[in-house]
Design a protein around this motif. Structure first.
Motif, mmCIF file in Angstrom:
data_model
loop_
_atom_site.group_PDB
_atom_site.id
_atom_site.type_symbol
_atom_site.label_atom_id
_atom_site.label_comp_id
_atom_site.label_asym_id
_atom_site.label_seq_id
_atom_site.Cartn_x
_atom_site.Cartn_y
_atom_site.Cartn_z
ATOM 1 N N GLN A 1 -4.757 -1.241 -13.140
ATOM 2 C CA GLN A 1 -3.868 -1.349 -14.292
ATOM 3 C C GLN A 1 -2.973 -2.566 -14.081
ATOM 4 O OE1 GLN A 1 -1.521 2.147 -14.992
ATOM 5 N NE2 GLN A 1 -3.219 3.547 -14.614
ATOM 6 N N ALA A 2 -2.711 -3.307 -15.144
ATOM 7 C CA ALA A 2 -1.800 -4.448 -15.085
ATOM 8 C C ALA A 2 -0.603 -4.171 -15.978
ATOM 9 C CB ALA A 2 -2.514 -5.727 -15.515
ATOM 10 N N TRP A 3 0.609 -4.388 -15.429
ATOM 11 C CA TRP A 3 1.839 -4.107 -16.144
ATOM 12 C C TRP A 3 2.732 -5.341 -16.128
ATOM 13 C CZ3 TRP A 3 2.717 0.628 -18.463
ATOM 14 C CH2 TRP A 3 1.853 1.675 -18.104
ATOM 15 N N GLN A 4 3.425 -5.554 -17.244
ATOM 16 C CA GLN A 4 4.376 -6.648 -17.343
ATOM 17 C C GLN A 4 5.598 -6.152 -18.103
ATOM 18 O OE1 GLN A 4 2.983 -10.202 -19.397
ATOM 19 N NE2 GLN A 4 4.233 -11.492 -18.077
ATOM 20 N N ARG B 1 -0.026 -5.320 -10.634
ATOM 21 C CA ARG B 1 -1.344 -4.701 -10.751
ATOM 22 C C ARG B 1 -1.387 -3.505 -9.806
ATOM 23 N NH1 ARG B 1 -2.493 -10.181 -11.050
ATOM 24 N NH2 ARG B 1 -3.570 -10.817 -12.966
ATOM 25 N N ILE B 2 -1.789 -2.376 -10.342
ATOM 26 C CA ILE B 2 -1.808 -1.129 -9.570
ATOM 27 C C ILE B 2 -3.234 -0.602 -9.561
ATOM 28 C CG2 ILE B 2 -0.901 1.213 -9.391
ATOM 29 C CD1 ILE B 2 1.572 0.130 -10.942
ATOM 30 N N THR B 3 -3.760 -0.439 -8.358
ATOM 31 C CA THR B 3 -5.128 0.032 -8.178
ATOM 32 C C THR B 3 -5.103 1.341 -7.413
ATOM 33 O OG1 THR B 3 -5.883 -2.260 -8.057
ATOM 34 C CG2 THR B 3 -7.419 -0.556 -7.305
ATOM 35 N N GLN B 4 -5.716 2.361 -7.981
ATOM 36 C CA GLN B 4 -5.844 3.645 -7.297
ATOM 37 C C GLN B 4 -7.158 3.673 -6.522
ATOM 38 O OE1 GLN B 4 -4.906 7.283 -9.524
ATOM 39 N NE2 GLN B 4 -6.813 8.175 -8.745
ATOM 40 N N TRP B 5 -7.082 4.002 -5.249
ATOM 41 C CA TRP B 5 -8.263 4.133 -4.401
ATOM 42 C C TRP B 5 -8.567 5.611 -4.217
ATOM 43 C CZ3 TRP B 5 -10.879 0.115 -1.486
ATOM 44 C CH2 TRP B 5 -10.434 -1.178 -1.809
ATOM 45 N N ASP B 6 -9.797 6.007 -4.521
ATOM 46 C CA ASP B 6 -10.206 7.407 -4.492
ATOM 47 C C ASP B 6 -11.192 7.654 -3.355
ATOM 48 O OD1 ASP B 6 -8.842 8.212 -6.974
ATOM 49 O OD2 ASP B 6 -10.263 6.855 -7.924
ATOM 50 N N ALA B 7 -11.040 8.814 -2.720
ATOM 51 C CA ALA B 7 -11.936 9.180 -1.625
ATOM 52 C C ALA B 7 -13.264 9.680 -2.157
ATOM 53 C CB ALA B 7 -11.294 10.263 -0.762
ATOM 54 N N GLU B 8 -14.321 9.293 -1.474
ATOM 55 C CA GLU B 8 -15.648 9.844 -1.719
ATOM 56 C C GLU B 8 -16.181 10.394 -0.403
ATOM 57 O OE1 GLU B 8 -18.363 7.265 -3.675
ATOM 58 O OE2 GLU B 8 -16.974 6.752 -5.304
ATOM 59 N N ILE C 1 0.862 -1.178 0.000
ATOM 60 C CA ILE C 1 0.000 0.000 0.000
ATOM 61 C C ILE C 1 0.902 1.233 0.000
ATOM 62 C CG2 ILE C 1 -1.689 1.350 1.296
ATOM 63 C CD1 ILE C 1 -2.805 -1.192 -0.029
ATOM 64 N N HIS C 2 0.643 2.134 -0.922
ATOM 65 C CA HIS C 2 1.486 3.312 -1.102
ATOM 66 C C HIS C 2 0.683 4.570 -0.763
ATOM 67 C CE1 HIS C 2 3.786 6.036 -4.171
ATOM 68 N NE2 HIS C 2 4.148 6.300 -2.933
ATOM 69 N N LEU C 3 1.056 5.196 0.342
ATOM 70 C CA LEU C 3 0.475 6.468 0.774
ATOM 71 C C LEU C 3 1.522 7.567 0.623
ATOM 72 C CD1 LEU C 3 -1.025 5.325 4.212
ATOM 73 C CD2 LEU C 3 -2.226 5.408 2.032
ATOM 74 N N SER C 4 1.055 8.804 0.563
ATOM 75 C CA SER C 4 1.987 9.922 0.517
ATOM 76 C C SER C 4 1.284 11.209 0.922
ATOM 77 C CB SER C 4 2.577 10.070 -0.893
ATOM 78 O OG SER C 4 3.748 10.871 -0.873
ATOM 79 N N ASP C 5 2.091 12.193 1.301
ATOM 80 C CA ASP C 5 1.642 13.576 1.471
ATOM 81 C C ASP C 5 0.398 13.674 2.359
ATOM 82 O OD1 ASP C 5 3.256 15.404 -0.733
ATOM 83 O OD2 ASP C 5 3.108 13.304 -1.295
ATOM 84 N N LEU C 6 0.539 13.189 3.585
ATOM 85 C CA LEU C 6 -0.569 13.266 4.537
ATOM 86 C C LEU C 6 -0.795 14.701 4.992
ATOM 87 C CD1 LEU C 6 0.355 10.113 6.649
ATOM 88 C CD2 LEU C 6 -1.298 10.274 4.772
ATOM 89 N N HIS C 7 0.275 15.453 5.232
ATOM 90 C CA HIS C 7 0.210 16.880 5.566
ATOM 91 C C HIS C 7 -0.624 17.169 6.818
ATOM 92 C CE1 HIS C 7 2.437 18.663 2.222
ATOM 93 N NE2 HIS C 7 1.875 17.754 1.428
ATOM 94 N N GLN D 1 -2.670 0.802 -4.330
ATOM 95 C CA GLN D 1 -2.479 -0.602 -3.974
ATOM 96 C C GLN D 1 -1.661 -1.237 -5.087
ATOM 97 O OE1 GLN D 1 -6.136 -2.814 -3.770
ATOM 98 N NE2 GLN D 1 -5.120 -4.752 -4.222
ATOM 99 N N ILE D 2 -0.564 -1.895 -4.727
ATOM 100 C CA ILE D 2 0.333 -2.511 -5.707
ATOM 101 C C ILE D 2 0.436 -3.990 -5.381
ATOM 102 C CG2 ILE D 2 2.646 -2.505 -6.702
ATOM 103 C CD1 ILE D 2 2.837 0.439 -5.564
ATOM 104 N N ASP D 3 0.042 -4.833 -6.311
ATOM 105 C CA ASP D 3 0.107 -6.275 -6.135
ATOM 106 C C ASP D 3 1.105 -6.857 -7.120
ATOM 107 O OD1 ASP D 3 -1.971 -6.764 -4.107
ATOM 108 O OD2 ASP D 3 -3.339 -5.975 -5.631
ATOM 109 N N CYS D 4 2.065 -7.597 -6.597
ATOM 110 C CA CYS D 4 3.059 -8.271 -7.428
ATOM 111 C C CYS D 4 2.747 -9.758 -7.433
ATOM 112 C CB CYS D 4 4.460 -8.022 -6.891
ATOM 113 S SG CYS D 4 5.743 -8.896 -7.818
ATOM 114 N N ASP D 5 2.384 -10.266 -8.589
ATOM 115 C CA ASP D 5 2.030 -11.674 -8.740
ATOM 116 C C ASP D 5 2.877 -12.244 -9.865
ATOM 117 O OD1 ASP D 5 0.878 -14.131 -8.699
ATOM 118 O OD2 ASP D 5 -1.122 -13.485 -9.322
#
Length: 279
Positions: free
Chosen positions: A252-255, A232-239, A5-11, A223-227
Motif C-alpha cells: 500500500q502507498a500512502w501520502q 509504502r507499507i507491505t504486509q509479509w504473510d507466513a506460508e 520492520i514492524h513485528l509484534s506479539d511473538l508470544h 515492512q514500512i518504507d519512507c521515501d
C-alpha cells in the motif's frame, strides 16, 4: 529512504517454532534501518520464555526498538505483577521501557501502555504523553513515529476494551506533529488513518510467531518504507509446508494530503521495494 520492520506479539511459550528462522531470514534480507517490536514477547512472562525471546532478539539485524506488552507482566504471580511488573522484561529485553531511536530522517519513540492493575487493557497517562510530545516536537522535518502495544482506536467489531487515555493520546500525538503510530495487541494486521485524527496513519502488526491466531489471519509482519512524502507499507504473510517462509503481499502507498493520509494507486507509486529486497 528509511525502512522499518514492524513485528509484534511473538508470544514465546506459544510460538510456531518452524517460523522462527524464516522470520529472521526474511527480516535480514530486507536490511532494515530499524526493527520495531510492539510488545508481547512472551505468553506468561516466565523467565524461560523471556530467555527464548532474548535469543530471538540477538538474531535480529541492526538496531531494535521495543516496548512491553500486557503479556510481558506476570498474570499468575501477583507479587511481581503489582510490585515489580517489568523486572523480567528489563532483565532480558531492555531496561528502558520507553526507548527512542533517531537519525537524520526519522525519530521513533516508544510508549509503555501496560496497566499492571488491569492486565488486558492498557493505559497511557499525562506524564507519558508529555514526555512523548517533548521528544517529537524537536524532530523538525523528520518522520515522527510512535510505538505502543495497545491500539489507540478499534475497528468496528473489535470486542476488547479500548485502553484508558486513548483519545488524549491521539490528541497529544496530533499536536506534536506525529506521522505514524505502530501497535500490536489484537493479532490483526492493517494500515489506515485514524478515523478521529486522519493526519495520523495507524499501522497494526499481526502476530509474528504465535499459534494464537485470530480473525482468520495468519502470522505476519510489516515492512514500512519512507521515501520522501510517500509511505509504502507491505504486509509479509507466513506460508507453511515443507519450506515455510514469509512472502510479501502487494504494498500500500500512502501520502499525506490536505484532509490527512490518502491511499495512492499502488501501480502509480513505483515498483514495490519489498520484492526487490527479497530477490
Amino acid at each position: 529512504m528509511r525502512r522499518i520492520i514492524h513485528l509484534s506479539d511473538l508470544h514465546y511459550g506459544r510460538v510456531d517454532a518452524a517460523l522462527e528462522t524464516p522470520l529472521i531470514e526474511a527480516v535480514t534480507r530486507l536490511k532494515p534501518d530499524l526493527t520495531v517490536i510492539s510488545g508481547d514477547f512472551t505468553q506468561r512472562a516466565r523467565r524461560r520464555q523471556f530467555a527464548q525471546a532474548r535469543a530471538f532478539l540477538d538474531r535480529v539485524p541492526g538496531p531494535v526498538l521495543c516496548v512491553p506488552g500486557n503479556h510481558d507482566t506476570p498474570l499468575d504471580n501477583l507479587f511481581l505483577r503489582f510490585l515489580r511488573p517489568f523486572y523480567r522484561y528489563k532483565h532480558f529485553i531492555n531496561r528502558d521501557l520507553e526507548p527512542v531511536f533517531e537519525d537524520t530522517e526519522m525519530l521513533v519513540a516508544g510508549v509503555n501502555t501496560v496497566n499492571r492493575f488491569a492486565w488486558q487493557s492498557g493505559k497511557v497517562g499525562t506524564g507519558r504523553l508529555r514526555r512523548l510530545a517533548t521528544r517529537m516536537e524537536g524532530a523538525g522535518d523528520r518522520l515522527r513515529v510512535a510505538v505502543l502495544h495497545h491500539p489507540l482506536e478499534h475497528a468496528p467489531g473489535v470486542d476488547k476494551r479500548l485502553m484508558r487515555g486513548a483519545s488524549a493520546a491521539l490528541e497529544a500525538l496530533s499536536e506534536a506533529g506525529a506521522d505514524l503510530v505502530l501497535s500490536g495487541h489484537l493479532h490483526r494486521a492493517g494500515a489506515e488513518p485514524f478515523r478521529t485524527v486522519p493526519g495520523l496513519l495507524f499501522v497494526q502488526a499481526g502476530t509474528g510467531l504465535s499459534t494464537r491466531l485470530r480473525d482468520g489471519q495468519g502470522n505476519t509482519f510489516n515492512q514500512i518504507d519512507c521515501d520522501g512524502e510517500v509511505l509504502r507499507i507491505t504486509q509479509w504473510d507466513a506460508e507453511r509446508g515443507e519450506a515455510p517462509g514469509f512472502f510479501p503481499a502487494p504494498p500500500q502507498a500512502w501520502q499525506r494530503g490536505a484532509e490527512g493520509w490518502e491511499r495512492l494507486d499502488t501501480a502509480g507509486a513505483g515498483a514495490p521495494p519489498a520484492q526487490a529486497a527479497a530477490e
